[in-house]
Motif scaffolding. Structure first.
Motif, PDB file in Angstrom:
ATOM      1  N   MET A 194       0.852  -1.195   0.134  1.00  0.00           N
ATOM      2  CA  MET A 194      -0.012   0.083   0.156  1.00  0.00           C
ATOM      3  C   MET A 194       0.960   1.286   0.034  1.00  0.00           C
ATOM      4  SD  MET A 194      -3.029   1.409   2.802  1.00  0.00           S
ATOM      5  CE  MET A 194      -4.241   0.340   2.087  1.00  0.00           C
ATOM      6  N   ARG A 195       0.556   2.202  -0.944  1.00  0.00           N
ATOM      7  CA  ARG A 195       1.321   3.577  -0.832  1.00  0.00           C
ATOM      8  C   ARG A 195       0.630   4.429   0.402  1.00  0.00           C
ATOM      9  NH1 ARG A 195      -0.251   5.673  -5.508  1.00  0.00           N
ATOM     10  NH2 ARG A 195       0.992   7.669  -4.901  1.00  0.00           N
ATOM     11  N   PHE A 196       1.433   5.271   0.753  1.00  0.00           N
ATOM     12  CA  PHE A 196       0.965   6.549   1.722  1.00  0.00           C
ATOM     13  C   PHE A 196       1.503   7.625   1.076  1.00  0.00           C
ATOM     14  CE2 PHE A 196       0.902   2.437   4.093  1.00  0.00           C
ATOM     15  CZ  PHE A 196      -0.293   2.589   4.990  1.00  0.00           C
ATOM     16  N   ASP A 197       0.578   8.586   1.382  1.00  0.00           N
ATOM     17  CA  ASP A 197       0.969  10.003   1.332  1.00  0.00           C
ATOM     18  C   ASP A 197       1.440  10.522   2.758  1.00  0.00           C
ATOM     19  OD1 ASP A 197       0.203  10.090  -1.295  1.00  0.00           O
ATOM     20  OD2 ASP A 197      -1.850  11.055  -0.575  1.00  0.00           O
ATOM     21  N   ARG A 198       2.581  11.216   2.516  1.00  0.00           N
ATOM     22  CA  ARG A 198       3.208  11.804   3.969  1.00  0.00           C
ATOM     23  C   ARG A 198       2.941  13.294   3.970  1.00  0.00           C
ATOM     24  NH1 ARG A 198       7.283   8.344   5.979  1.00  0.00           N
ATOM     25  NH2 ARG A 198       8.144  10.195   6.970  1.00  0.00           N
ATOM     26  N   TYR A 199       2.339  13.919   5.071  1.00  0.00           N
ATOM     27  CA  TYR A 199       2.074  15.276   5.343  1.00  0.00           C
ATOM     28  C   TYR A 199       2.892  15.786   6.372  1.00  0.00           C
ATOM     29  CZ  TYR A 199      -1.751  14.360   2.276  1.00  0.00           C
ATOM     30  OH  TYR A 199      -2.501  14.214   0.959  1.00  0.00           O
ATOM     31  N   THR A 200       3.269  16.914   6.640  1.00  0.00           N
ATOM     32  CA  THR A 200       3.861  17.241   7.754  1.00  0.00           C
ATOM     33  C   THR A 200       2.671  18.297   8.297  1.00  0.00           C
ATOM     34  OG1 THR A 200       6.006  17.665   6.772  1.00  0.00           O
ATOM     35  CG2 THR A 200       5.700  19.014   8.910  1.00  0.00           C
ATOM     36  N   VAL A 201       2.704  17.842   9.630  1.00  0.00           N
ATOM     37  CA  VAL A 201       1.675  18.483  10.718  1.00  0.00           C
ATOM     38  C   VAL A 201       2.175  19.351  11.594  1.00  0.00           C
ATOM     39  CG1 VAL A 201      -0.387  17.862  12.259  1.00  0.00           C
ATOM     40  CG2 VAL A 201       0.022  16.459  10.145  1.00  0.00           C
ATOM     41  N   ILE A 202       1.593  20.443  12.108  1.00  0.00           N
ATOM     42  CA  ILE A 202       2.089  21.339  12.839  1.00  0.00           C
ATOM     43  C   ILE A 202       0.910  21.782  13.936  1.00  0.00           C
ATOM     44  CG2 ILE A 202       2.932  23.661  13.646  1.00  0.00           C
ATOM     45  CD1 ILE A 202       4.950  23.685  11.181  1.00  0.00           C
ATOM     46  N   LEU A 203       1.502  21.384  15.224  1.00  0.00           N
ATOM     47  CA  LEU A 203       0.468  21.841  16.261  1.00  0.00           C
ATOM     48  C   LEU A 203       1.097  22.777  17.094  1.00  0.00           C
ATOM     49  CD1 LEU A 203      -2.011  20.860  17.939  1.00  0.00           C
ATOM     50  CD2 LEU A 203      -0.432  19.458  19.402  1.00  0.00           C
ATOM     51  N   LEU A 204       0.293  24.007  16.919  1.00  0.00           N
ATOM     52  CA  LEU A 204       0.761  25.004  17.983  1.00  0.00           C
ATOM     53  C   LEU A 204      -0.045  25.402  19.211  1.00  0.00           C
ATOM     54  CD1 LEU A 204       0.116  28.001  15.140  1.00  0.00           C
ATOM     55  CD2 LEU A 204       2.207  26.982  16.000  1.00  0.00           C
ATOM     56  N   THR A 205       1.053  25.304  20.106  1.00  0.00           N
ATOM     57  CA  THR A 205       0.674  25.192  21.829  1.00  0.00           C
ATOM     58  C   THR A 205       0.804  26.565  22.116  1.00  0.00           C
ATOM     59  OG1 THR A 205       2.768  24.486  22.352  1.00  0.00           O
ATOM     60  CG2 THR A 205       0.924  22.812  21.655  1.00  0.00           C
ATOM     61  N   LEU A 206      -0.013  26.920  23.266  1.00  0.00           N
ATOM     62  CA  LEU A 206       0.196  28.159  24.149  1.00  0.00           C
ATOM     63  C   LEU A 206       1.416  27.742  24.855  1.00  0.00           C
ATOM     64  CD1 LEU A 206      -0.578  31.008  24.913  1.00  0.00           C
ATOM     65  CD2 LEU A 206      -2.181  29.920  26.678  1.00  0.00           C
ATOM     66  N   ARG A 207       2.409  28.548  24.703  1.00  0.00           N
ATOM     67  CA  ARG A 207       3.390  28.525  25.842  1.00  0.00           C
ATOM     68  C   ARG A 207       3.386  28.676  27.402  1.00  0.00           C
ATOM     69  NH1 ARG A 207       9.132  29.501  23.580  1.00  0.00           N
ATOM     70  NH2 ARG A 207       9.389  30.177  25.539  1.00  0.00           N
ATOM     71  N   PRO A 208       3.744  28.060  28.234  1.00  0.00           N
ATOM     72  CA  PRO A 208       3.401  28.307  29.616  1.00  0.00           C
ATOM     73  C   PRO A 208       3.978  29.504  29.903  1.00  0.00           C
ATOM     74  CG  PRO A 208       4.841  26.446  29.531  1.00  0.00           C
ATOM     75  CD  PRO A 208       4.594  27.047  28.251  1.00  0.00           C
ATOM     76  N   ASP A 209       5.090  30.350  29.490  1.00  0.00           N
ATOM     77  CA  ASP A 209       5.757  31.487  29.523  1.00  0.00           C
ATOM     78  C   ASP A 209       5.163  32.621  28.532  1.00  0.00           C
ATOM     79  OD1 ASP A 209       6.798  30.239  27.478  1.00  0.00           O
ATOM     80  OD2 ASP A 209       8.871  31.208  28.646  1.00  0.00           O
ATOM     81  N   ALA A 210       4.240  32.464  28.038  1.00  0.00           N
ATOM     82  CA  ALA A 210       3.733  33.502  27.286  1.00  0.00           C
ATOM     83  C   ALA A 210       3.519  34.574  27.627  1.00  0.00           C
ATOM     84  CB  ALA A 210       2.338  32.882  26.536  1.00  0.00           C
TER      85      ALA A 210
END
Length: 118
Positions: free
Chosen positions: A1-17
Motif C-alpha cells: 500500500m502506498r502512503f501520502d506523507r504530510y507534515t503536521v504542525i500543532l501550535l501550543t500556548l507556551r506556559p511562559d507566554a
C-alpha cells in the motif's frame, strides 16, 4: 500500500507566554492569520485552523503542510505569534493511504475581521 506523507504542525500556548493587552493580542492575531494565509497562498500549507473545545487548552492551532518537516518548521517559527513567544511549534509527519485526502482552495482569513464575517 502506498502512503501520502504530510507534515503536521500543532501550535501550543507556551506556559511562559507574555501578557498582552487586548489591543496587542488582536494586532498579533491579525499578523498570525496573515502569515498563515501567506503560507497557504504559496502552497506550503494545505489546511489550517484553530482548535476549540479540546481537553487541553494549550492546544491552539493545527495545520497540514505540503513540505518536509524542516521546511515547515522554519516557516512556522517565522509566525509572529511564535516569534513573540506566545505559541510553540510541534512538528510531526502524518501518513495517510495515498489519495485519501484532497484539499480545495478556499477563502483564507487574513485578520480577525475576515474570520468573523460571512
Amino acid at each position: 500500500m502506498r502512503f501520502d506523507r504530510y507534515t503536521v504542525i500543532l501550535l501550543t500556548l507556551r506556559p511562559d507566554a507574555p501578557a498582552m493587552t487586548d489591543e496587542e493580542a488582536d494586532e498579533r492575531q491579525d499578523r498570525h492569520l496573515a502569515h498563515g494565509a501567506d503560507m497557504q497562498e504559496r502552497g506550503l500549507v494545505l489546511a489550517r485552523g484553530p482548535l476549540v473545545d479540546q481537553d487541553n487548552e494549550r492546544y491552539r492551532g493545527f495545520s497540514i503542510w505540503s513540505v518536509d518537516a524542516a521546511t515547515a518548521r522554519n516557516h512556522a517559527e517565522a509566525d509572529p505569534a511564535v516569534r513573540a513567544g506566545r505559541l510553540a511549534v510541534e512538528v510531526m509527519t502524518w501518513m495517510m493511504p495515498a489519495g485519501n485526502l484532497q484539499f480545495s482552495r478556499v477563502r483564507r482569513p487574513r485578520s480577525i475581521a475576515d474570520a468573523t464575517t460571512d
